[in-house]
Write an enzyme that holds these catalytic residues in place. Structure first.
Site, short mmCIF file in Angstrom:
data_model
loop_
_atom_site.label_atom_id
_atom_site.label_comp_id
_atom_site.label_asym_id
_atom_site.label_seq_id
_atom_site.Cartn_x
_atom_site.Cartn_y
_atom_site.Cartn_z
N THR A 29 0.86 -1.19 0.00
CA THR A 29 0.00 0.00 0.00
C THR A 29 0.89 1.24 0.00
OG1 THR A 29 -1.92 1.04 1.06
CG2 THR A 29 -0.29 0.07 2.54
N ASN A 30 0.35 2.40 0.34
CA ASN A 30 1.16 3.62 0.35
C ASN A 30 0.72 4.50 1.51
OD1 ASN A 30 -1.01 5.51 -0.62
ND2 ASN A 30 -0.96 4.08 -2.34
#
Ligand code: C5P
Length: 229
Positions: A29-30
């Protein structure tokens, strides 16, 4: 319209960072917090719009009073957004969509084995670009939403923003330098330059994400030709 200038408008906002799974317990993810998307959804809600918030992973719960659609991955987000396009007046894509996902999603937890492990990643669909293509190929005269993209950049902000605007075929790009203090991921404030086909349209100095959202919706209304008063 008074204090509800967006009454009767149907808008969709995406927020957060997508989650691209490798197996049932691991993912990529980020750092997106979802705060900018939440501020856009709250502002539109307060100004009377019918708001759909397509939410990936975020820090904290989404605001009340909006229709929340969960979309974990880029592909789920693509489906959630594309299926709603014909009914919308505007789409603002504030989500940080992963550009790549693991090629294989293992159905059970991967086991530890060899000393090194190479992950193969494949491109995710570019949702903003697909919206642009949909707009270009739809029936002439058909309804289509006004589309705003976000661009988180760390260098050469203007050049990258203008290139994305053209490639993805959106109406406006809100670009922020995520390496600047007081802007971008996780911060409560943002510094945004908004670009249209003609270049810089509005430079929003460091402001609370709510104020940035208010200025963006005013700009959308102006450019989309919405009756505002
Ligand atoms: O990641 P990038 O800088 O290209 O993102 C710019 C805009 O494109 C953002 O609004 C983002 O939500 C959108 N985007 C998308 N689908 C992707 C990648 C980005 O809709 N796969």
């Amino acid at each position: 319209r008074g204090d509800r200038p967006m009454a009767g408008r149907r808008v969709l906002v995406t927020a957060g960072g997508t989650v691209e799974r490798l197996d049932p317990v691991r993912y990529i993810t980020n750092d997106s917090s979802g705060k900018m998307g939440f501020a856009l959804a709250e502002t539109a809600r307060d100004w009377g719009a019918d708001v759909t918030l397509v939410c990936a992973r975020t820090d904290g719960p989404p605001p009340a009073g909006v229709r929340v659609v969960r979309a974990e991955s880029a592909e789920e987000m693509r489906d959630a957004v594309m299926s709603r396009l014909p009914e919308l007046d505007a789409v603002v894509k504030a989500a940080a969509v992963a550009d790549y996902r693991p090629a294989v999603r293992h159905p059970s937890k991967m086991k530890k084995g060899s000393e090194t492990l190479t992950l193969e990643l494949v491109k995710t669909p570019d949702i903003l670009q697909q919206i642009g293509e949909w707009k270009r190929t739809r029936e002439p005269g058909g309804k289509a939403p006004f589309v705003v993209g976000f661009a988180a950049e760390t260098d050469d902000v203007e050049r990258h923003a203008m290139e994305k605007l053209a490639r993805k075929g959106c109406d406006l790009i809100a670009a922020n330098d995520v390496s600047a203090e007081g802007a971008g991921f996780g911060a409560d404030t943002n510094i945004v330059n908004v670009y249209g086909a003609e270049g810089l349209v509005e430079a929003i100095p460091q402001s609370a994400k709510r104020s940035v959202a208010e200025r963006l919706w005013r700009l959308v209304a102006l450019r989309a030709g919405w009756d505002w008063t």
